[in-house]
Design an enzyme around this catalytic site. Sequence first.
Site, PDB file in Angstrom:
ATOM      1  N   PHE A 199     -13.407  -4.287  10.865  1.00 12.18           N
ATOM      2  CA  PHE A 199     -12.977  -4.460  12.250  1.00 12.18           C
ATOM      3  C   PHE A 199     -12.033  -3.330  12.690  1.00 12.18           C
ATOM      4  CE2 PHE A 199     -13.732  -9.370  12.540  1.00 12.18           C
ATOM      5  CZ  PHE A 199     -15.087  -9.144  12.375  1.00 12.18           C
ATOM      6  N   ASP A 249       0.859  -1.189   0.000  1.00 10.38           N
ATOM      7  CA  ASP A 249       0.000   0.000   0.000  1.00 10.38           C
ATOM      8  C   ASP A 249       0.889   1.231   0.000  1.00 10.38           C
ATOM      9  OD1 ASP A 249      -2.285   1.809   0.406  1.00 10.38           O
ATOM     10  OD2 ASP A 249      -3.344  -0.011   0.980  1.00 10.38           O
ATOM     11  N   GLU A 259      -9.982   3.060  -4.714  1.00  9.21           N
ATOM     12  CA  GLU A 259      -9.520   4.422  -4.443  1.00  9.21           C
ATOM     13  C   GLU A 259      -8.366   4.861  -5.338  1.00  9.21           C
ATOM     14  OE1 GLU A 259     -10.738   4.675   0.251  1.00  9.21           O
ATOM     15  OE2 GLU A 259      -8.781   3.832  -0.204  1.00  9.21           O
ATOM     16  N   HIS A 301      -3.001   3.330  -4.558  1.00 11.02           N
ATOM     17  CA  HIS A 301      -2.354   2.790  -3.345  1.00 11.02           C
ATOM     18  C   HIS A 301      -0.958   2.236  -3.641  1.00 11.02           C
ATOM     19  CE1 HIS A 301      -5.572   3.295  -0.392  1.00 11.02           C
ATOM     20  NE2 HIS A 301      -6.441   2.922  -1.323  1.00 11.02           N
ATOM     21  N   GLU A 358      -4.303   1.160   9.907  1.00  8.44           N
ATOM     22  CA  GLU A 358      -3.812   2.531  10.106  1.00  8.44           C
ATOM     23  C   GLU A 358      -3.639   2.851  11.581  1.00  8.44           C
ATOM     24  OE1 GLU A 358      -6.323   1.740   8.048  1.00  8.44           O
ATOM     25  OE2 GLU A 358      -6.337   2.998   6.251  1.00  8.44           O
ATOM     26  N   TRP A 384      -8.035  -3.254   8.742  1.00  8.78           N
ATOM     27  CA  TRP A 384      -7.128  -2.235   8.211  1.00  8.78           C
ATOM     28  C   TRP A 384      -6.334  -1.657   9.383  1.00  8.78           C
ATOM     29  CZ3 TRP A 384      -6.701  -2.576   3.211  1.00  8.78           C
ATOM     30  CH2 TRP A 384      -7.783  -3.019   2.456  1.00  8.78           C
TER      31      TRP A 384
HETATM   32  C1  TNX Z   1     -10.592   2.120   2.520  1.00  8.24           C
HETATM   33  S1  TNX Z   1     -11.406  -0.779   1.931  1.00  8.24           S
HETATM   34  C2  TNX Z   1      -9.596   1.349   1.980  1.00  8.24           C
HETATM   35  C3  TNX Z   1      -8.378   1.051   2.763  1.00  8.24           C
HETATM   36  C4  TNX Z   1      -8.411   1.734   4.095  1.00  8.24           C
HETATM   37  C5  TNX Z   1      -9.806   1.637   4.683  1.00  8.24           C
HETATM   38  C6  TNX Z   1      -9.913   2.225   6.051  1.00  8.24           C
HETATM   39  C7  TNX Z   1     -10.545  -0.393   0.736  1.00  8.24           C
HETATM   40  C8  TNX Z   1     -10.661  -1.211  -0.433  1.00  8.24           C
HETATM   41  N1  TNX Z   1      -9.743   0.698   0.797  1.00  8.24           N
HETATM   42  O1  TNX Z   1      -7.246   1.413   2.031  1.00  8.24           O
HETATM   43  O2  TNX Z   1      -7.483   1.122   4.919  1.00  8.24           O
HETATM   44  O3  TNX Z   1     -10.699   2.318   3.834  1.00  8.24           O
HETATM   45  O4  TNX Z   1     -11.141   1.900   6.616  1.00  8.24           O
END
Ligand code: TNX
Length: 540
Positions: free
Chosen positions: A429, A193, A331, A267, A481, A479
């Site tokens: 989660f 990422d 994204e 990403h 972060e 995720w």
């Molecule tokens: C969106 S879920 C993202 C992740 C982030 C997450 C945080 C997804 C396909 N992309 O890159 O970590 O939101 O909730």
Amino acid sequence: MRIIVGFIAFLLSLQFLSAKTAIDVIPCPASVVVSEGKLSVAGARCKTDSRLGKTAVAAVKDFEENLFRASTVKNGKSGLVVSFEMASEMSDEEYSISVSEKTVVVKASSLKGVLYAIETMKQMLPVAIYTGAPAPKEDWSLPCVEIKDKPRFAYRGLLLDVSRHFFDVEQVKKYMDFMALHKLNTFHWHLTDDQGWRVEIKKYPELTQKGAVRKETIIGRWADKKGFDGTPYGEGMWYSQEQIREVVDYAASKGIEVIPEIDLPGHMLAALATYPELGCTGGPYEVCRWWGVSKDVLCVGKESTMVFLENVLSEICELFPSKYIHIGGDECPKVRWQSCPHCQAKIRELGYRDDINHTAEHYLQSYVTKRIEDFLATKGKSIIGWDEILEGEVAPDATVMSWRGTKGGIAAARLGHDVIMAPNTYCYFNYYQAKDQSKEPLARGGHTPVSKVYSYEPLPDEMTKEEKSHILGVQACMWSEYITDWGTLEYMLFPRLSALSEVQWCEPENKNYQTFIRKMRHMAKIYEALGCNYATHIIN
Ligand code: TNX
């Protein structure tokens, strides 16, 4: 008043009785018929039909050793033999357990069936079975029972993001132990990422040198304006190919398939920081120090970028025996592509135009997805992508992972695509488990309490039978972060993982939230035996 107290006492005694005889297993087996009587398995030995395979034999041996150590005093003996038999008529994940006053017979047709039968039996026994710690005074009897069990969904997944914060091989294995305890069968490993590249690629060793390390990390959320921590993160935080193989093998021994994700074409800052020529502007770029969505993405107008992706994915295919490779697709802002001569030339070459639904740049992303799909097909692999891959034109054989709610999943199933439901509304989660956020570890936001996870029904009424048949299953996402360490990860995982497992495994008529809460009393003891941190909102 007296009557009321008496009535409550009566109800409590019923609850007590049922707690003694009920099969408090999570996820709830498909069919459980308890009859009179019980059988002590203290000191019992096991025997396994060798046709069930070496790994199954080893798993049973492991169970037997723990049972023997935990249940018997020194030199304790028992004539009882728990028999694991081959039942070739059963499907891959199916099993049965039959306990009479004299015998225990387990039937399965494969490793997974054997593993699931063992997990079920372990939950029916005192928690010392998990550690093998001597507990001869516990009640080691099983009730006489006929259990017949198989899952509702074939895909029962859990994601771990190791890019934002890294978890080492031992931790990843532990994560899979938790999955195995709940009969999950797919580990989605989010390996790359913006904030760090975590898998060794022999052809591009710099990816895990430069690309694994960010200069520092944002403190808290953007809005908090707390600045950055000034501490480099990520050096040495990546998996060698040898370690990847070790994890894949370990997973297989637990009945778990590992699906790697190389998130593209967005990403990708970690790769761009390493090789700026992969971007539209040429950089300079840095491994991302904050959370969110970067405007800088791969330049897909350049053929050299495609060569890079193919080289990376070739090594990934060698490492992971899974049928699927997850290629991300989420994204991916299009601003750089809009002003990039290479990307615009590609758009012209392919004849893409804006239309009422999508821009030419959306179609450019579809082109990348389709090319990667075709490339991976030559290696015998299929792709999974996040629901953004529906924008433009979805690649013909792609499986869609629905994360922005369930809309994308439903739309994809209507188009005849396979779907994995991972809606952020129920299955994230990394979201808060409680309304009162002040007592919780800092999280991304959201509110996904255990009850919400439990309430998720993956096959909405609005879908036809044919559309429903495309829903392969359900996945939760962790995720990382804001999940900086293992203790927090466990806290965010439990008990939501237990709730998720009933969504993935149980037919709706076998789900009941009140029963689940009662069963959690025993599950909490298991968490404790395993030394896990867990959220206690629904326990006690
Ligand atoms: C969106 S879920 C993202 C992740 C982030 C997450 C945080 C997804 C396909 N992309 O890159 O970590 O939101 O909730």
